[in-house]
Motif scaffolding. Structure first.
Motif, PDB file in Angstrom:
ATOM      1  N   TYR A 141      42.566  -9.844 -41.252  1.00  0.00           N
ATOM      2  CA  TYR A 141      43.656  -9.325 -42.373  1.00  0.00           C
ATOM      3  C   TYR A 141      43.882 -10.543 -43.292  1.00  0.00           C
ATOM      4  N   TYR A 173      52.882 -11.137 -43.939  1.00  0.00           N
ATOM      5  CA  TYR A 173      52.274 -10.690 -42.526  1.00  0.00           C
ATOM      6  C   TYR A 173      51.397 -11.556 -42.465  1.00  0.00           C
ATOM      7  N   PHE A 217      49.674 -11.870 -38.453  1.00  0.00           N
ATOM      8  CA  PHE A 217      48.788 -10.434 -38.253  1.00  0.00           C
ATOM      9  C   PHE A 217      47.506 -10.808 -38.647  1.00  0.00           C
ATOM     10  N   ALA A 262      44.870  -4.949 -39.570  1.00  0.00           N
ATOM     11  CA  ALA A 262      45.593  -3.885 -40.182  1.00  0.00           C
ATOM     12  C   ALA A 262      45.035  -2.774 -40.572  1.00  0.00           C
ATOM     13  N   GLY A 266      50.072  -3.004 -37.759  1.00  0.00           N
ATOM     14  CA  GLY A 266      49.683  -4.250 -37.685  1.00  0.00           C
ATOM     15  C   GLY A 266      49.410  -5.042 -36.374  1.00  0.00           C
TER      16      GLY A 266
END
Length: 187
Positions: A98, A108, A113, A116, A134
């Motif tokens: 991500y 994010y 994260f 995703a 996520g």
């Protein structure tokens, strides 16, 4: 053959729980929140958010989210981030690295994260919303997991559209009742 049977059973259970969550009373937002909680478990993700187009702005508004993180921004312009791209293209966007994705949401990435998924929800070939997942784990969105979530999204389209239409009809009926009682229309 056994693995396929387990997969079908898992899909059936998820669809049953989601259908039940939508059948229970409450507003569309309350129903969507219950569905987001179910999707969090099915996806084994750390965040699930459901967005629909805002009626007057060119944004996707947050309807519901679930997970251990603060809800994402309330409105996101159509042309930003993976969620907007998934809405506009009608295509699922999977990113298992991500932070390197050009459409990654900076908040994010900062939150950690690693994977995703932005999956359009369709009704009659029209995108009516996007579910965003996520995960803090790299390579979380494997082919079997994405296939399961796509099956769920295909069923959600008509269910969500029915819930949205029912809420709009209830609001219209209430509005008509208020207008009628205000005008004191006699027969």
């Amino acid at each position: 053959h056994y693995a396929e049977s387990i997969k079908r059973n898992r899909e059936s259970q998820a669809l049953y729980r989601i259908s039940r969550a939508l059948a229970e009373g409450g507003s569309f937002q309350q129903k969507a929140s219950r569905v987001a909680e179910e999707l969090l478990g099915v996806s084994e993700a750390d965040l699930v958010a459901f967005r629909i187009p805002h009626r007057t702005q060119e944004t996707l508004e947050l309807v519901a989210s679930a997970g251990a993180f603060d809800p994402p921004p309330a409105n996101i312009p159509f042309d930003t981030y993976a969620v907007g791209k998934a809405f506009e293209s009608g295509e699922t966007i999977i990113e298992n690295d991500y932070s390197s994705h050009p459409d990654a949401t900076p908040d994010y990435v900062f939150a950690g994260f690693k994977s995703a998924l932005a999956m359009p929800v369709k009704f009659d070939e029209q995108v009516i919303g996007v579910i965003v997942y996520g995960s803090l784990n790299s390579d979380h969105f494997t082919e079997p997991r994405v296939t399961l979530l796509a099956t769920v999204a295909n069923v959600l389209g008509p269910l969500f559209q029915t819930a949205i239409s029912a809420e709009e009809l209830a609001v219209s009926d209430e509005f008509a009742r208020i207008i009628t009682s205000t005008l004191d229309i006699e027969e």
